[in-house]
Design a protein around this motif. Structure first.
Motif, PDB file in Angstrom:
ATOM      1  N   LYS A 203       0.832  -1.193   0.000  1.00 44.94           N
ATOM      2  CA  LYS A 203       0.000   0.000   0.000  1.00 44.94           C
ATOM      3  C   LYS A 203       0.873   1.252   0.000  1.00 44.94           C
ATOM      4  O   LYS A 203       1.939   1.270   0.615  1.00 44.94           O
ATOM      5  CB  LYS A 203      -0.899   0.030   1.244  1.00 44.94           C
ATOM      6  N   GLY A 277      -4.179   6.803  -0.085  1.00 43.64           N
ATOM      7  CA  GLY A 277      -4.129   6.336  -1.464  1.00 43.64           C
ATOM      8  C   GLY A 277      -2.881   6.853  -2.166  1.00 43.64           C
ATOM      9  O   GLY A 277      -1.803   6.953  -1.572  1.00 43.64           O
ATOM     10  N   PHE A 278      -3.047   7.203  -3.431  1.00 46.99           N
ATOM     11  CA  PHE A 278      -1.904   7.648  -4.241  1.00 46.99           C
ATOM     12  C   PHE A 278      -1.832   9.172  -4.364  1.00 46.99           C
ATOM     13  O   PHE A 278      -1.188   9.688  -5.277  1.00 46.99           O
ATOM     14  CB  PHE A 278      -1.966   7.002  -5.629  1.00 46.99           C
ATOM     15  N   SER A 279      -2.457   9.880  -3.470  1.00 45.57           N
ATOM     16  CA  SER A 279      -2.399  11.339  -3.486  1.00 45.57           C
ATOM     17  C   SER A 279      -0.974  11.824  -3.237  1.00 45.57           C
ATOM     18  O   SER A 279      -0.302  11.368  -2.317  1.00 45.57           O
ATOM     19  CB  SER A 279      -3.324  11.917  -2.411  1.00 45.57           C
TER      20      SER A 279
END
Length: 383
Positions: A203, A277-279
């Motif tokens: 993650k 997340g992928f921010s």
């Protein structure tokens, strides 16, 4: 203000590592390999500081309570028994080493004088340049902005023999997937048309670092991190707000104090960890938390508003590849013996890089290897 989508203070520190843990042999091997690289550069008549930004700064793991000091004493004993030079500095001795640090009468630090740090971008450029010498022999090539689309598998055996990218067909003895936080999604795409089911549970764990350039708000003699960083680094939980633990800033965010001076003399403060997340957007509240936390250890910063450094301020942001058990995944994919994973190092990507590279190379070549790779195997950890 500027920001870079890259993280890492470039420290090769052992002060916060745990002898006897599953990662200890890999950490020690990588530690030795980094030192060997710096020494080989010195043997060539070059200066590791200029080439790599390499400095032997020593590291301090800092505590401010009697409980933390007891833990630091035990850590120093463990590190010493494992063969590292380590000592416990009590409040008055610590003040001599770092005059601007405040830990109170009950505080102290574990000190490892041989720990080092380097400039990650400078080091990556050096390694890349060195690799290019093998291009003329057909042993090295670079393919930027050319993403992999699928694996190439041969006939009835379905053995992987290469990859198809958007622009090229590349054949290879082995395929190594080392895509950090994106390793799981990449493996999912590569295995889409196969009968192999593999879930790589890596993650993204977002982090901010604050860099103050061309200013000297602090004079540091060593690299520093607070005791709470040890839990902050590995445990997926919200930290309790207290004087001795990293701040819980809400929304799954924790901040622990780390402080270093980079090769250019810039002050680098950290660090935050957060699951969003992928921010990769800059979060000003996180930067303010980092500044506030640093001020709790360095009183001089309390009287300086962060806005005072607006012209020389940069923010580094990165997505650390987090694994739930705190260990990287290094090994072959079940059912695809010549496809390897090397990911999940989270905040230790730089520290463990050379040991990981050596381990993967030994696996590809069928060498016995220098350390046990069983703790990092794919089997049993990726469903």
């Amino acid at each position: 203000m500027a920001f870079d989508l890259v993280l890492g203070q470039g420290y090769i520190w052992m002060v916060h590592k745990t002898p006897g843990s599953d990662k200890w042999e890999l950490e020690m091997r990588s530690y030795k390999l980094w030192q060997m690289l710096a020494e080989s550069i010195r043997d060539q008549g070059l200066n590791p500081l200029e080439v790599l930004g390499w400095k032997k700064t020593g590291s301090l793991l800092v505590g401010r309570t009697t409980e933390e000091l007891d833990m630091l004493k035990r850590r120093v004993k463990q590190l010493s028994e494992a063969g590292l030079q380590a000592e416990c500095l009590y409040s008055s001795d610590l003040l001599l080493e770092e005059p601007e640090l405040a830990v109170g009468e009950d505080g102290g630090a574990a000190f490892v004088p041989d720990d080092c740090q380097f400039d990650a971008q400078r080091t990556a450029s050096f390694i890349e340049k060195a690799n290019r010498h093998f291009a003329s022999k057909g042993r090295y090539a670079e393919f930027y902005n050319d993403p992999v689309n699928c694996l190439l598998r041969s006939g009835s055996s379905w053995e992987v023999e290469g990859v198809q990218t958007s622009k090229n067909t590349l054949y290879s003895k082995a395929i190594v997937v080392a895509a950090g936080s994106w390793s799981g999604s990449l493996m999912h795409d590569l295995l889409r048309d196969s009968d192999i089911l593999l879930d790589v549970p890596v993650k993204p764990r977002k982090g901010h670092l604050l860099v103050l350039e061309n200013v000297m708000p602090l004079k540091l003699n060593h690299g520093l991190m607070e005791m709470g960083y040890v839990d902050h680094q590995t445990v997926n939980r919200l930290a309790t707000i207290s004087a001795s633990e990293p701040h819980d800033c809400g929304q799954d965010l924790s901040v622990s104090m780390t402080a270093t001076l980079d090769a250019m003399g810039n002050l680098v403060l950290g660090s935050s960890r957060q699951f969003v997340g992928f921010s990769s957007e800059v979060d000003e509240s996180t930067i303010n938390h980092i500044w506030t936390r640093a001020g709790e250890f360095f009183p001089k910063l309390r009287d300086l508003p962060l806005s005072h450094f607006s012209k020389g301020r940069k923010v580094r942001i990165g997505l650390r590849p987090y694994m739930f058990d705190g260990k990287p995944i290094i090994g072959s994919v079940p059912g695809l013996p010549n496809v390897f994973l090397a990911t999940g190092h989270e905040g230790e990507g730089l520290t463990l890089a050379l040991g990981t590279a050596e381990m993967v190379a030994d696996m590809v070549l069928g060498n016995p290897g220098t350390i046990d790779h069983a703790p990092f195997a794919v089997h049993g950890r990726c469903c």
